[in-house]
Design a protein around this motif. Structure first.
Motif, PDB file in Angstrom:
ATOM      1  N   LEU A   1      62.132  99.208 -93.240  1.00 42.59           N
ATOM      2  CA  LEU A   1      60.989  99.342 -94.399  1.00 42.59           C
ATOM      3  C   LEU A   1      59.691  99.727 -93.891  1.00 42.59           C
ATOM      4  N   LEU A   2      59.154 100.717 -94.183  1.00 45.21           N
ATOM      5  CA  LEU A   2      58.190 101.373 -93.868  1.00 45.21           C
ATOM      6  C   LEU A   2      56.890 101.369 -94.746  1.00 45.21           C
ATOM      7  N   ASP A   3      55.689 100.784 -94.353  1.00 46.08           N
ATOM      8  CA  ASP A   3      54.591 100.819 -95.163  1.00 46.08           C
ATOM      9  C   ASP A   3      53.853 102.269 -94.899  1.00 46.08           C
ATOM     10  N   LEU A   4      53.095 102.703 -95.793  1.00 46.79           N
ATOM     11  CA  LEU A   4      52.404 103.985 -95.416  1.00 46.79           C
ATOM     12  C   LEU A   4      51.023 103.895 -94.793  1.00 46.79           C
TER      13      LEU A   4
ATOM     14  N   MET B   1      58.023 101.523 -98.266  1.00 44.99           N
ATOM     15  CA  MET B   1      57.962 100.377 -98.965  1.00 44.99           C
ATOM     16  C   MET B   1      56.248 100.297 -99.190  1.00 44.99           C
ATOM     17  N   THR B   2      55.672 100.808-100.434  1.00 52.22           N
ATOM     18  CA  THR B   2      54.105 100.941-100.444  1.00 52.22           C
ATOM     19  C   THR B   2      53.757 100.530-101.827  1.00 52.22           C
ATOM     20  N   SER B   3      52.463 100.271-101.597  1.00 50.53           N
ATOM     21  CA  SER B   3      51.715  99.969-102.905  1.00 50.53           C
ATOM     22  C   SER B   3      50.986 101.271-103.482  1.00 50.53           C
ATOM     23  N   SER B   4      51.262 102.341-102.640  1.00 49.48           N
ATOM     24  CA  SER B   4      50.693 103.719-103.128  1.00 49.48           C
ATOM     25  C   SER B   4      51.345 104.322-104.109  1.00 49.48           C
TER      26      SER B   4
ATOM     27  N   LYS C   1      55.919  98.390-103.955  1.00 49.92           N
ATOM     28  CA  LYS C   1      55.676  97.138-103.772  1.00 49.92           C
ATOM     29  C   LYS C   1      55.321  96.292-104.945  1.00 49.92           C
ATOM     30  N   PRO C   2      55.487  95.208-105.319  1.00 51.37           N
ATOM     31  CA  PRO C   2      56.293  94.131-104.328  1.00 51.37           C
ATOM     32  C   PRO C   2      57.663  94.376-104.462  1.00 51.37           C
ATOM     33  N   ILE C   3      58.325  93.902-103.265  1.00 55.25           N
ATOM     34  CA  ILE C   3      59.894  94.243-103.104  1.00 55.25           C
ATOM     35  C   ILE C   3      60.277  92.880-103.915  1.00 55.25           C
ATOM     36  N   THR C   4      61.529  93.158-104.733  1.00 53.13           N
ATOM     37  CA  THR C   4      62.201  92.195-105.613  1.00 53.13           C
ATOM     38  C   THR C   4      63.594  91.947-104.893  1.00 53.13           C
TER      39      THR C   4
END
Length: 133
Positions: A60-63, A91-94, A115-118
């Protein structure tokens, strides 16, 4: 089939904590290893590239991270001689359309998740991974 090991690569400690709780509660995997810096994760993958037993099943990778961002991680990851299929999920807020388009250029990315993950998003990931494994 559930994952044995999942890497969470995200510099936000609260996000990592919340994702870890949700992942454990939903029995997404047996073990979670988190990295607050993508460089640490790529170093570990380089060290263990030839041992499928200790490689993750999912990442699970953030950018957006300091030191090494998610794109730099992916650019290094695709050159590793890993034979095991590892499912990578952004997995990003972008919500930047350029990021979404860029993600489509990487075959290793299985999905782009906001995000957010559910629990529902996690269930979708489980189904995607079970089709691969």
């Amino acid at each position: 089939m559930k994952n044995k090991l999942t890497y969470i690569i995200d510099d936000d400690k609260l996000t990592v904590k919340l994702m870890s709780i949700l992942i454990s509660k939903n029995k997404f995997c047996e073990e979670i290893e988190s990295f607050n810096n993508a460089q640490f994760a790529i170093d570990k993958l380089k060290e263990n590239w030839n041992d499928s037993e200790i490689l993750p099943d999912a990442i699970l990778l953030d950018l957006n991270m300091p030191v090494m961002d998610g794109w730099q991680f992916l650019d290094e990851f695709i050159h590793l001689p890993i034979k095991k299929e590892i499912s990578i999920f952004i997995m990003t807020s972008s919500i930047d359309p350029a990021d979404i388009e860029m993600a489509k250029k990487y075959d290793v990315i299985k999905d782009y998740i906001m995000k957010p993950i559910t629990a529902q998003k996690l269930d979708t990931l489980c189904k995607l991974i079970s089709k691969i494994n």
